[in-house]
Motif scaffolding. Sequence first.
Motif, PDB file in Angstrom:
ATOM      1  N   UNK A  18      34.990 -22.646  -8.213  1.00  0.00           N
ATOM      2  CA  UNK A  18      33.705 -23.123  -7.727  1.00  0.00           C
ATOM      3  C   UNK A  18      33.433 -24.533  -8.214  1.00  0.00           C
ATOM      4  N   UNK A  19      32.487 -25.195  -7.585  1.00  0.00           N
ATOM      5  CA  UNK A  19      32.160 -26.581  -7.927  1.00  0.00           C
ATOM      6  C   UNK A  19      30.693 -26.636  -8.349  1.00  0.00           C
ATOM      7  N   UNK A  20      30.444 -27.285  -9.475  1.00  0.00           N
ATOM      8  CA  UNK A  20      29.093 -27.399  -9.999  1.00  0.00           C
ATOM      9  C   UNK A  20      28.767 -28.834 -10.384  1.00  0.00           C
ATOM     10  N   UNK A  21      27.478 -29.100 -10.448  1.00  0.00           N
ATOM     11  CA  UNK A  21      26.967 -30.353 -10.993  1.00  0.00           C
ATOM     12  C   UNK A  21      26.334 -30.026 -12.326  1.00  0.00           C
ATOM     13  N   UNK A  22      26.804 -30.663 -13.395  1.00  0.00           N
ATOM     14  CA  UNK A  22      26.242 -30.473 -14.727  1.00  0.00           C
ATOM     15  C   UNK A  22      25.453 -31.729 -15.071  1.00  0.00           C
ATOM     16  N   UNK A  23      24.194 -31.544 -15.493  1.00  0.00           N
ATOM     17  CA  UNK A  23      23.325 -32.672 -15.806  1.00  0.00           C
ATOM     18  C   UNK A  23      22.643 -32.452 -17.150  1.00  0.00           C
ATOM     19  N   UNK A  24      22.309 -33.562 -17.794  1.00  0.00           N
ATOM     20  CA  UNK A  24      21.572 -33.516 -19.055  1.00  0.00           C
ATOM     21  C   UNK A  24      20.763 -34.800 -19.161  1.00  0.00           C
ATOM     22  N   UNK A 100      20.560 -37.200  -2.398  1.00  0.00           N
ATOM     23  CA  UNK A 100      20.838 -35.787  -2.170  1.00  0.00           C
ATOM     24  C   UNK A 100      19.643 -34.897  -2.524  1.00  0.00           C
ATOM     25  N   UNK A 101      18.568 -35.503  -3.032  1.00  0.00           N
ATOM     26  CA  UNK A 101      17.367 -34.733  -3.334  1.00  0.00           C
ATOM     27  C   UNK A 101      17.259 -34.226  -4.757  1.00  0.00           C
ATOM     28  N   UNK A 102      18.040 -34.786  -5.683  1.00  0.00           N
ATOM     29  CA  UNK A 102      17.950 -34.355  -7.073  1.00  0.00           C
ATOM     30  C   UNK A 102      16.539 -34.609  -7.604  1.00  0.00           C
ATOM     31  N   UNK A 110      18.189 -33.377 -14.382  1.00  0.00           N
ATOM     32  CA  UNK A 110      18.094 -33.326 -12.925  1.00  0.00           C
ATOM     33  C   UNK A 110      18.677 -32.019 -12.425  1.00  0.00           C
ATOM     34  N   UNK A 111      18.217 -31.603 -11.241  1.00  0.00           N
ATOM     35  CA  UNK A 111      18.779 -30.429 -10.584  1.00  0.00           C
ATOM     36  C   UNK A 111      18.665 -30.617  -9.090  1.00  0.00           C
ATOM     37  N   UNK A 112      19.413 -29.834  -8.345  1.00  0.00           N
ATOM     38  CA  UNK A 112      19.396 -29.896  -6.885  1.00  0.00           C
ATOM     39  C   UNK A 112      18.686 -28.645  -6.353  1.00  0.00           C
ATOM     40  N   UNK A 113      17.459 -28.804  -5.818  1.00  0.00           N
ATOM     41  CA  UNK A 113      16.722 -27.639  -5.322  1.00  0.00           C
ATOM     42  C   UNK A 113      17.453 -26.865  -4.221  1.00  0.00           C
ATOM     43  N   UNK A 114      18.381 -27.514  -3.505  1.00  0.00           N
ATOM     44  CA  UNK A 114      19.108 -26.800  -2.457  1.00  0.00           C
ATOM     45  C   UNK A 114      20.459 -26.259  -2.932  1.00  0.00           C
TER      46      UNK A 114
END
Length: 166
Positions: A18-24, A100-102, A110-114
Amino acid sequence: MTTDIPSLYESFGLYGSGVTLVTVRDGDDDRFFIAASVLTSSVDPFTLAISVGRDRDALPAIVDGATWAVSVLAEPHVPLVRRLTARTTRDERLDALGAAGAERSPEGPLWLPDALVTLWCTTHSTTPVNDQVLLVGQVARGSGHAESAPLVRWNREFRTVAALSA
Protein backbone atom coordinates in the motif's frame (compact mmCIF):
# COMPACT_ATOMS: atom_id res chain seq x y z
CA MET A 1 26.02 -4.09 -1.24
CA THR A 2 22.94 -6.16 -2.12
CA THR A 3 21.19 -3.29 -3.94
CA ASP A 4 23.86 -3.57 -6.64
CA ILE A 5 22.51 -6.98 -7.65
CA PRO A 6 19.89 -6.25 -10.34
CA SER A 7 17.94 -9.48 -9.83
CA LEU A 8 17.54 -8.86 -6.08
CA TYR A 9 16.56 -5.23 -6.66
CA GLU A 10 14.03 -6.33 -9.28
CA SER A 11 12.68 -8.97 -6.89
CA PHE A 12 12.03 -6.43 -4.15
CA GLY A 13 10.27 -4.23 -6.72
CA LEU A 14 7.70 -7.00 -7.18
CA TYR A 15 6.68 -6.89 -3.54
CA GLY A 16 3.35 -5.08 -3.70
CA SER A 17 2.46 -2.73 -0.88
CA GLY A 18 0.00 0.00 0.00
CA VAL A 19 0.99 3.64 -0.42
CA THR A 20 0.72 6.22 2.34
CA LEU A 21 1.54 9.85 3.01
CA VAL A 22 3.31 10.38 6.33
CA THR A 23 3.29 13.93 7.70
CA VAL A 24 4.53 15.68 10.82
CA ARG A 25 4.67 19.29 12.01
CA ASP A 26 8.21 20.33 12.99
CA GLY A 27 8.01 23.76 14.62
CA ASP A 28 6.65 25.95 11.82
CA ASP A 29 7.54 23.48 9.06
CA ASP A 30 5.57 20.63 7.51
CA ARG A 31 7.63 17.49 6.89
CA PHE A 32 6.31 14.60 4.83
CA PHE A 33 7.18 11.62 2.68
CA ILE A 34 5.54 8.82 0.73
CA ALA A 35 5.85 5.43 2.41
CA ALA A 36 4.91 1.87 1.57
CA SER A 37 4.74 -1.27 3.65
CA VAL A 38 3.01 0.24 6.65
CA LEU A 39 1.68 -2.59 8.75
CA THR A 40 -0.43 -3.17 11.81
CA SER A 41 1.89 -4.29 14.59
CA SER A 42 -0.68 -4.57 17.40
CA VAL A 43 -4.45 -4.25 17.82
CA ASP A 44 -4.61 -3.79 21.61
CA PRO A 45 -3.73 -0.99 21.62
CA PHE A 46 -3.57 -0.24 17.91
CA THR A 47 -0.03 0.37 16.71
CA LEU A 48 1.54 0.41 13.28
CA ALA A 49 5.08 -0.03 12.01
CA ILE A 50 6.82 1.70 9.16
CA SER A 51 10.36 1.70 7.81
CA VAL A 52 11.76 5.23 7.45
CA GLY A 53 15.03 6.18 5.78
CA ARG A 54 17.49 7.70 8.25
CA ASP A 55 17.89 10.74 5.97
CA ARG A 56 14.17 11.71 5.96
CA ASP A 57 13.83 15.25 7.30
CA ALA A 58 10.59 14.23 9.08
CA LEU A 59 12.29 11.58 11.21
CA PRO A 60 13.79 13.82 13.95
CA ALA A 61 10.41 15.42 14.76
CA ILE A 62 8.72 12.02 14.80
CA VAL A 63 11.39 10.53 17.07
CA ASP A 64 11.23 13.57 19.36
CA GLY A 65 7.55 12.94 20.08
CA ALA A 66 5.58 15.08 17.62
CA THR A 67 2.26 13.59 16.51
CA TRP A 68 2.47 12.21 12.98
CA ALA A 69 -0.23 11.26 10.53
CA VAL A 70 -0.43 8.37 8.08
CA SER A 71 -2.92 8.92 5.23
CA VAL A 72 -3.71 5.75 3.26
CA LEU A 73 -3.82 6.81 -0.38
CA ALA A 74 -6.25 5.86 -3.12
CA GLU A 75 -6.53 5.91 -6.89
CA PRO A 76 -7.23 9.69 -7.13
CA HIS A 77 -3.89 10.36 -5.38
CA VAL A 78 -1.71 8.99 -8.20
CA PRO A 79 -0.86 12.50 -9.57
CA LEU A 80 0.02 13.71 -6.06
CA VAL A 81 2.27 10.71 -5.37
CA ARG A 82 4.06 11.18 -8.68
CA ARG A 83 4.71 14.85 -7.85
CA LEU A 84 5.86 14.06 -4.31
CA THR A 85 8.26 11.36 -5.50
CA ALA A 86 9.64 13.31 -8.49
CA ARG A 87 12.81 15.35 -8.36
CA THR A 88 11.13 18.60 -7.38
CA THR A 89 11.80 21.27 -4.81
CA ARG A 90 10.34 21.19 -1.32
CA ASP A 91 8.16 24.20 -2.20
CA GLU A 92 6.82 22.41 -5.28
CA ARG A 93 5.95 19.39 -3.14
CA LEU A 94 4.21 21.63 -0.58
CA ASP A 95 2.25 23.26 -3.40
CA ALA A 96 1.24 19.81 -4.65
CA LEU A 97 -0.06 18.91 -1.20
CA GLY A 98 -2.06 22.14 -1.08
CA ALA A 99 -3.49 21.54 -4.54
CA ALA A 100 -4.48 18.02 -3.46
CA GLY A 101 -6.52 19.45 -0.57
CA ALA A 102 -4.20 18.75 2.36
CA GLU A 103 -5.44 20.36 5.56
CA ARG A 104 -3.92 21.02 8.96
CA SER A 105 -5.29 18.63 11.59
CA PRO A 106 -5.96 19.67 15.21
CA GLU A 107 -2.90 17.58 16.19
CA GLY A 108 -0.68 19.61 13.85
CA PRO A 109 0.30 17.48 10.87
CA LEU A 110 -1.27 17.83 7.44
CA TRP A 111 -3.73 15.19 6.30
CA LEU A 112 -5.77 14.41 3.20
CA PRO A 113 -9.53 14.43 3.95
CA ASP A 114 -10.15 12.27 0.86
CA ALA A 115 -7.65 9.58 1.90
CA LEU A 116 -9.05 6.11 2.52
CA VAL A 117 -8.28 6.72 6.19
CA THR A 118 -5.82 8.83 8.18
CA LEU A 119 -4.32 7.59 11.44
CA TRP A 120 -2.70 9.96 13.93
CA CYS A 121 0.17 8.40 15.87
CA THR A 122 2.72 9.03 18.58
CA THR A 123 6.02 7.23 18.57
CA HIS A 124 6.09 4.08 20.66
CA SER A 125 9.59 2.86 19.70
CA THR A 126 12.34 3.07 17.10
CA THR A 127 14.83 0.44 16.00
CA PRO A 128 17.78 1.19 13.69
CA VAL A 129 18.01 -1.30 10.80
CA ASN A 130 20.92 -0.57 8.44
CA ASP A 131 19.98 2.58 6.45
CA GLN A 132 16.44 2.65 7.89
CA VAL A 133 14.69 3.16 11.21
CA LEU A 134 11.82 0.85 12.03
CA LEU A 135 9.27 3.16 13.60
CA VAL A 136 6.38 1.87 15.69
CA GLY A 137 3.60 4.33 16.43
CA GLN A 138 0.65 4.08 18.77
CA VAL A 139 -2.54 5.16 16.99
CA ALA A 140 -4.31 7.96 18.88
CA ARG A 141 -7.25 8.31 16.49
CA GLY A 142 -8.41 7.71 12.94
CA SER A 143 -10.48 9.61 10.40
CA GLY A 144 -13.64 8.46 8.67
CA HIS A 145 -13.36 6.08 5.78
CA ALA A 146 -13.44 7.15 2.12
CA GLU A 147 -14.55 4.86 -0.70
CA SER A 148 -12.04 4.33 -3.51
CA ALA A 149 -9.62 1.77 -4.88
CA PRO A 150 -6.46 1.61 -2.75
CA LEU A 151 -3.20 2.71 -4.28
CA VAL A 152 -0.35 0.18 -4.37
CA ARG A 153 3.31 0.33 -5.28
CA TRP A 154 4.30 -2.57 -7.50
CA ASN A 155 7.21 -2.96 -9.91
CA ARG A 156 8.41 0.58 -9.03
CA GLU A 157 5.13 2.19 -10.14
CA PHE A 158 1.97 3.40 -8.43
CA ARG A 159 -1.22 1.60 -9.49
CA THR A 160 -4.50 0.21 -8.25
CA VAL A 161 -5.23 -3.44 -7.75
CA ALA A 162 -7.68 -3.24 -10.68
CA ALA A 163 -4.88 -1.95 -12.91
CA LEU A 164 -2.65 -4.84 -11.87
CA SER A 165 -5.20 -7.43 -12.97
CA ALA A 166 -5.88 -5.74 -16.33
